[in-house]
Write a protein that holds these residues in place. Structure first.
Motif, PDB file in Angstrom:
ATOM      1  N   LEU A   1      35.215  46.001  29.918  1.00  0.00           N
ATOM      2  CA  LEU A   1      35.724  44.786  30.548  1.00  0.00           C
ATOM      3  C   LEU A   1      36.719  44.030  29.665  1.00  0.00           C
ATOM      4  O   LEU A   1      37.344  43.082  30.121  1.00  0.00           O
ATOM      5  N   TRP A   2      36.873  44.470  28.429  1.00  0.00           N
ATOM      6  CA  TRP A   2      37.750  43.754  27.495  1.00  0.00           C
ATOM      7  C   TRP A   2      39.179  43.676  28.017  1.00  0.00           C
ATOM      8  O   TRP A   2      39.799  42.614  28.030  1.00  0.00           O
ATOM      9  N   ARG A   3      39.718  44.803  28.446  1.00  0.00           N
ATOM     10  CA  ARG A   3      41.124  44.791  28.878  1.00  0.00           C
ATOM     11  C   ARG A   3      41.305  44.001  30.169  1.00  0.00           C
ATOM     12  O   ARG A   3      42.370  43.456  30.437  1.00  0.00           O
TER      13      ARG A   3
ATOM     14  N   LYS B   1      45.833  51.439  34.428  1.00  0.00           N
ATOM     15  CA  LYS B   1      45.951  52.888  34.375  1.00  0.00           C
ATOM     16  C   LYS B   1      44.952  53.437  33.367  1.00  0.00           C
ATOM     17  O   LYS B   1      43.958  52.767  33.048  1.00  0.00           O
ATOM     18  N   VAL B   2      45.187  54.628  32.863  1.00  0.00           N
ATOM     19  CA  VAL B   2      44.285  55.211  31.872  1.00  0.00           C
ATOM     20  C   VAL B   2      44.223  54.287  30.657  1.00  0.00           C
ATOM     21  O   VAL B   2      45.265  53.867  30.150  1.00  0.00           O
ATOM     22  N   PRO B   3      43.031  53.956  30.175  1.00  0.00           N
ATOM     23  CA  PRO B   3      42.919  53.036  29.036  1.00  0.00           C
ATOM     24  C   PRO B   3      43.625  53.571  27.795  1.00  0.00           C
ATOM     25  O   PRO B   3      43.611  54.777  27.513  1.00  0.00           O
TER      26      PRO B   3
ATOM     27  N   ASN C   1      46.120  45.523  40.551  1.00  0.00           N
ATOM     28  CA  ASN C   1      46.352  46.778  41.266  1.00  0.00           C
ATOM     29  C   ASN C   1      45.465  47.832  40.594  1.00  0.00           C
ATOM     30  O   ASN C   1      45.805  48.364  39.551  1.00  0.00           O
ATOM     31  N   ARG C   2      44.331  48.109  41.178  1.00  0.00           N
ATOM     32  CA  ARG C   2      43.172  48.737  40.547  1.00  0.00           C
ATOM     33  C   ARG C   2      42.605  47.704  39.575  1.00  0.00           C
ATOM     34  O   ARG C   2      43.204  46.645  39.353  1.00  0.00           O
ATOM     35  N   SER C   3      41.446  48.000  39.003  1.00  0.00           N
ATOM     36  CA  SER C   3      40.777  46.938  38.271  1.00  0.00           C
ATOM     37  C   SER C   3      39.612  47.481  37.463  1.00  0.00           C
ATOM     38  O   SER C   3      39.539  48.680  37.182  1.00  0.00           O
ATOM     39  N   HIS C   4      38.689  46.580  37.121  1.00  0.00           N
ATOM     40  CA  HIS C   4      37.466  46.960  36.433  1.00  0.00           C
ATOM     41  C   HIS C   4      36.618  47.934  37.253  1.00  0.00           C
ATOM     42  O   HIS C   4      35.734  48.595  36.706  1.00  0.00           O
ATOM     43  N   TYR C   5      36.909  48.034  38.537  1.00  0.00           N
ATOM     44  CA  TYR C   5      36.126  48.951  39.385  1.00  0.00           C
ATOM     45  C   TYR C   5      36.433  50.419  39.119  1.00  0.00           C
ATOM     46  O   TYR C   5      35.662  51.297  39.518  1.00  0.00           O
ATOM     47  N   GLU C   6      37.520  50.692  38.427  1.00  0.00           N
ATOM     48  CA  GLU C   6      37.779  52.075  38.035  1.00  0.00           C
ATOM     49  C   GLU C   6      36.642  52.622  37.167  1.00  0.00           C
ATOM     50  O   GLU C   6      36.405  53.830  37.132  1.00  0.00           O
ATOM     51  N   ASP C   7      35.913  51.723  36.517  1.00  0.00           N
ATOM     52  CA  ASP C   7      34.841  52.152  35.624  1.00  0.00           C
ATOM     53  C   ASP C   7      33.535  52.464  36.348  1.00  0.00           C
ATOM     54  O   ASP C   7      32.546  52.837  35.710  1.00  0.00           O
ATOM     55  N   VAL C   8      33.546  52.325  37.689  1.00  0.00           N
ATOM     56  CA  VAL C   8      32.453  52.866  38.497  1.00  0.00           C
ATOM     57  C   VAL C   8      33.014  53.759  39.611  1.00  0.00           C
ATOM     58  O   VAL C   8      32.309  54.106  40.557  1.00  0.00           O
ATOM     59  N   LEU C   9      34.291  54.113  39.475  1.00  0.00           N
ATOM     60  CA  LEU C   9      34.933  55.002  40.452  1.00  0.00           C
ATOM     61  C   LEU C   9      35.410  56.279  39.749  1.00  0.00           C
ATOM     62  O   LEU C   9      34.715  57.291  39.756  1.00  0.00           O
ATOM     63  N   VAL C  10      36.569  56.225  39.115  1.00  0.00           N
ATOM     64  CA  VAL C  10      37.085  57.400  38.399  1.00  0.00           C
ATOM     65  C   VAL C  10      36.089  57.868  37.342  1.00  0.00           C
ATOM     66  O   VAL C  10      35.826  59.073  37.204  1.00  0.00           O
ATOM     67  N   VAL C  11      35.551  56.931  36.614  1.00  0.00           N
ATOM     68  CA  VAL C  11      34.606  57.269  35.543  1.00  0.00           C
ATOM     69  C   VAL C  11      33.392  58.011  36.111  1.00  0.00           C
ATOM     70  O   VAL C  11      32.896  58.974  35.521  1.00  0.00           O
ATOM     71  N   ARG C  12      32.948  57.569  37.267  1.00  0.00           N
ATOM     72  CA  ARG C  12      31.799  58.212  37.922  1.00  0.00           C
ATOM     73  C   ARG C  12      32.163  59.581  38.479  1.00  0.00           C
ATOM     74  O   ARG C  12      31.474  60.577  38.217  1.00  0.00           O
ATOM     75  N   VAL C  13      33.230  59.642  39.248  1.00  0.00           N
ATOM     76  CA  VAL C  13      33.604  60.892  39.920  1.00  0.00           C
ATOM     77  C   VAL C  13      33.908  61.993  38.912  1.00  0.00           C
ATOM     78  O   VAL C  13      33.544  63.164  39.108  1.00  0.00           O
TER      79      VAL C  13
END
Length: 274
Positions: free
Chosen positions: A111-113, A99-101, A128-140
């Motif tokens: 990538l630490w968490r 979820k939200v860091p 369930n969601r993953s490191h890819y949130e950092d090129v998805l939510v972070v990007r959008v």
């Protein structure tokens, strides 16, 4: 016409490494020749297979499997865990929802968490969601500059290569639904008092960013589906096909590891326990 085979699904649904994937060209309602009635028995057989495979992975304690689930809101990540991963003994199947860091996580690299929650040898871990949130939510949502997030595709590829070179099998499922299906699922959540807790007005705000997310998903699938950590794009409008596809591909992937029960220790011959 020959009956469809579950063994074909890995090739059919693979986001081929080195090629561009465009979700708008793929049908989220596709069933690849399977029908719902036949799929029920096929899925049940795959779940039995997964149970046996996990038991051997756990007993051998040699292999590690990481399953990554991604998809837009209401794509069915929780449902996939509930219906497919029920085949696994929870003792050897940790599930992590990102979820939200937290403040602690934000104080480290992105990538630490993720590394902190990787499964151990003998485990089949689910993200369930993953490191890819950092090129998805972070990007959008433009949480960091493009100059920062655009470098993360290569970093993630390197991270996953490192994992595989150290004995982790990474298998990634993108659950694809269309915008009408998401609307119907949101409405169903709102209308059902037992599911309304899943609904948030924030979901509607995110829905307005549908096109931005689709573009971000396209880049993730195109830039990070690799030979060592492939993406599979699962048509997920129909839950029954989603379950069949994920169960079949996952079972085939784990079977390739050839997990085996360890050799029995030396024991007295003809032991009779009083």
């Amino acid at each position: 016409m020959p009956k469809p085979s579950t063994t074909d699904l890995r090739a059919r649904l693979l986001a081929k490494p080195g090629t561009k994937t465009r979700l708008e060209t793929l049908d989220p309602a596709a069933t690849h020749g399977f029908d719902k009635r036949a799929a029920a028995a096929l899925t049940a057989a795959q779940l039995v297979r997964l149970t046996s495979l996990q038991e051997r992975v756990w007993a051998e304690a040699k292999h590690t499997v990481l399953v990554v689930l991604q998809g837009i809101d209401a794509a069915g990540k929780d449902g996939t865990i509930s219906k497919v991963m029920e085949a696994f003994n929870p003792q050897g199947c940790p599930v992590t929802g990102f979820k939200v860091p937290s403040a602690e996580e934000m104080a480290h690299d992105y990538l630490w968490r993720v590394h902190h929650h990787l499964p151990r040898r003998g485990e089949i871990g689910i993200f369930n969601r993953s490191h890819y949130e950092d090129v998805l939510v972070v990007r959008v949502h433009e949480l960091v500059p493009k100059a920062v997030w655009s470098k993360r595709y290569a970093q993630i590829n390197d991270f996953e290569r490192m994992l595989t070179e150290n004995g982790v099998t990474v298998v990634k499922f993108f659950l694809s639904i269309d915008k009408d299906e998401q609307r119907a699922r949101f409405q169903s959540r709102y209308d059902d008092p037992t599911k309304r807790w899943k609904f948030s007005m924030g979901d509607l705000a995110e829905r307005k960013l549908w096109d931005d997310y689709q573009a971000a998903f396209d880049d993730v699938l195109s830039k990070t589906s690799s030979e060592w950590a492939p993406w599979y794009v699962i048509p997920a409008n129909r839950n029954w096909f989603r379950n069949l596809a994920v169960a079949s591909i996952l079972a085939d992937t784990i079977a390739d590891l050839k997990p085996a029960y360890p050799a029995a220790p030396d024991l007295p011959k003809d032991l009779v326990i009083a």
